[in-house]
Design a protein around this motif. Structure first.
Motif, PDB file in Angstrom:
ATOM      1  N   HIS A  66      25.708   6.488  59.099  1.00  0.00           N
ATOM      2  CA  HIS A  66      26.487   7.178  58.329  1.00  0.00           C
ATOM      3  C   HIS A  66      26.655   8.682  58.959  1.00  0.00           C
ATOM      4  O   HIS A  66      25.747   9.101  59.458  1.00  0.00           O
ATOM      5  CB  HIS A  66      26.176   7.269  56.853  1.00  0.00           C
ATOM      6  CG  HIS A  66      26.116   6.084  56.430  1.00  0.00           C
ATOM      7  ND1 HIS A  66      27.439   5.437  55.797  1.00  0.00           N
ATOM      8  CD2 HIS A  66      25.251   5.337  55.774  1.00  0.00           C
ATOM      9  CE1 HIS A  66      26.976   4.176  55.144  1.00  0.00           C
ATOM     10  NE2 HIS A  66      25.458   4.119  55.268  1.00  0.00           N
ATOM     11  N   ARG A  67      27.950   9.069  58.794  1.00  0.00           N
ATOM     12  CA  ARG A  67      28.199  10.620  59.566  1.00  0.00           C
ATOM     13  C   ARG A  67      27.823  11.235  58.481  1.00  0.00           C
ATOM     14  O   ARG A  67      28.482  11.443  57.161  1.00  0.00           O
ATOM     15  CB  ARG A  67      29.767  10.561  60.057  1.00  0.00           C
ATOM     16  CG  ARG A  67      29.963  11.928  60.660  1.00  0.00           C
ATOM     17  CD  ARG A  67      31.009  11.724  61.713  1.00  0.00           C
ATOM     18  NE  ARG A  67      31.343  13.117  62.280  1.00  0.00           N
ATOM     19  CZ  ARG A  67      31.978  14.138  62.106  1.00  0.00           C
ATOM     20  NH1 ARG A  67      33.109  13.622  61.228  1.00  0.00           N
ATOM     21  NH2 ARG A  67      32.078  15.163  62.659  1.00  0.00           N
ATOM     22  N   ILE A  68      27.204  12.189  58.566  1.00  0.00           N
ATOM     23  CA  ILE A  68      26.718  13.183  57.644  1.00  0.00           C
ATOM     24  C   ILE A  68      27.504  14.796  57.772  1.00  0.00           C
ATOM     25  O   ILE A  68      27.295  15.326  58.838  1.00  0.00           O
ATOM     26  CB  ILE A  68      25.161  13.531  57.632  1.00  0.00           C
ATOM     27  CG1 ILE A  68      24.446  12.242  57.505  1.00  0.00           C
ATOM     28  CG2 ILE A  68      24.858  14.621  56.599  1.00  0.00           C
ATOM     29  CD1 ILE A  68      22.983  12.310  57.764  1.00  0.00           C
ATOM     30  N   ASP A  69      28.441  14.906  56.896  1.00  0.00           N
ATOM     31  CA  ASP A  69      28.991  16.316  57.130  1.00  0.00           C
ATOM     32  C   ASP A  69      28.513  17.115  56.171  1.00  0.00           C
ATOM     33  O   ASP A  69      28.624  17.124  54.858  1.00  0.00           O
ATOM     34  CB  ASP A  69      30.501  15.994  56.687  1.00  0.00           C
ATOM     35  CG  ASP A  69      31.150  15.089  58.066  1.00  0.00           C
ATOM     36  OD1 ASP A  69      30.788  15.310  59.104  1.00  0.00           O
ATOM     37  OD2 ASP A  69      32.053  14.462  57.516  1.00  0.00           O
ATOM     38  N   LEU A  70      28.136  18.375  56.544  1.00  0.00           N
ATOM     39  CA  LEU A  70      27.478  19.435  55.545  1.00  0.00           C
ATOM     40  C   LEU A  70      28.686  20.724  55.744  1.00  0.00           C
ATOM     41  O   LEU A  70      29.198  20.869  56.732  1.00  0.00           O
ATOM     42  CB  LEU A  70      26.153  19.798  56.141  1.00  0.00           C
ATOM     43  CG  LEU A  70      25.186  18.983  55.989  1.00  0.00           C
ATOM     44  CD1 LEU A  70      23.920  19.354  56.849  1.00  0.00           C
ATOM     45  CD2 LEU A  70      24.816  18.373  54.837  1.00  0.00           C
ATOM     46  N   PRO A  71      28.600  21.311  54.590  1.00  0.00           N
ATOM     47  CA  PRO A  71      29.388  22.435  54.551  1.00  0.00           C
ATOM     48  C   PRO A  71      29.282  23.441  55.669  1.00  0.00           C
ATOM     49  O   PRO A  71      28.174  23.731  56.058  1.00  0.00           O
ATOM     50  CB  PRO A  71      29.155  23.048  53.147  1.00  0.00           C
ATOM     51  CG  PRO A  71      28.305  22.306  52.539  1.00  0.00           C
ATOM     52  CD  PRO A  71      27.851  21.332  53.454  1.00  0.00           C
ATOM     53  N   ASN A  72      30.112  24.202  56.270  1.00  0.00           N
ATOM     54  CA  ASN A  72      30.116  25.250  57.045  1.00  0.00           C
ATOM     55  C   ASN A  72      29.257  26.318  56.792  1.00  0.00           C
ATOM     56  O   ASN A  72      28.572  27.093  57.468  1.00  0.00           O
ATOM     57  CB  ASN A  72      31.525  25.526  57.742  1.00  0.00           C
ATOM     58  CG  ASN A  72      32.069  24.447  58.660  1.00  0.00           C
ATOM     59  OD1 ASN A  72      31.608  23.507  59.054  1.00  0.00           O
ATOM     60  ND2 ASN A  72      33.660  24.501  58.593  1.00  0.00           N
ATOM     61  N   ASP A  73      29.354  26.736  55.449  1.00  0.00           N
ATOM     62  CA  ASP A  73      28.879  28.006  55.103  1.00  0.00           C
ATOM     63  C   ASP A  73      27.254  27.636  54.419  1.00  0.00           C
ATOM     64  O   ASP A  73      26.666  28.329  54.057  1.00  0.00           O
ATOM     65  CB  ASP A  73      29.679  28.579  53.805  1.00  0.00           C
ATOM     66  CG  ASP A  73      29.515  27.457  52.536  1.00  0.00           C
ATOM     67  OD1 ASP A  73      29.520  26.433  52.711  1.00  0.00           O
ATOM     68  OD2 ASP A  73      29.888  28.479  51.590  1.00  0.00           O
TER      69      ASP A  73
END
Length: 137
Positions: free
Chosen positions: A51-58
């Motif tokens: 799975h690709r894990i996308d975390l918030p930029n901030d």
């Protein structure tokens, strides 16, 4: 292609055909094609499990504004950090070296301690700047 390259390919083909049952060529080729297709399907399912894990930029700013207890509670309760992989990804973003064998709780502890150390370093640096401003030199 050169003659020696073709000879090598023919030798490999010969070994492959000898390892199979003695049958008609089209039947043998169909068996090989099935093996290749099954192998490719296995690779595709393995890739789809990652799975690709996308975390918030901030996320750095957000953690920087919290104390250690708040960071720990946030990482324990936020649905984004339910998996060990997502916590490990956060540690990677923060520049913390981890190993695949570390548990989720150990990773959270590492992140909390790292943020505490970063905040302490920031306080010390700002204190040193203040002293230089006060003392005329």
């Amino acid at each position: 292609m050169k003659t020696h390259d073709l000879a090598l390919i023919m030798e490999l083909t010969s070994k492959l055909l000898r390892s199979m049952p003695n049958s008609d060529i089209p039947e043998a080729l169909n068996s090989l094609q099935k093996l290749v297709n099954n192998n490719n399907k296995g690779l595709e399912t393995h890739k789809s499990k990652q799975h690709r894990i996308d975390l918030p930029n901030d996320i750095r700013k957000k953690l920087g504004a919290m104390n250690a207890h708040e960071i720990e509670n946030y990482l324990d309760s936020d649905p984004l950090f339910v998996s060990t992989a997502s916590v490990q990804k956060l540690a990677e973003i923060l520049g913390i070296q981890t190993s695949k064998r570390q548990s989720r709780n150990a990773l959270i502890n590492l992140i909390v301690r790292h943020q505490e150390a970063t905040q302490m370093d920031s306080i010390i640096r700002s204190g040193a700047k203040t002293e230089h401003e006060i003392i005329p030199g």
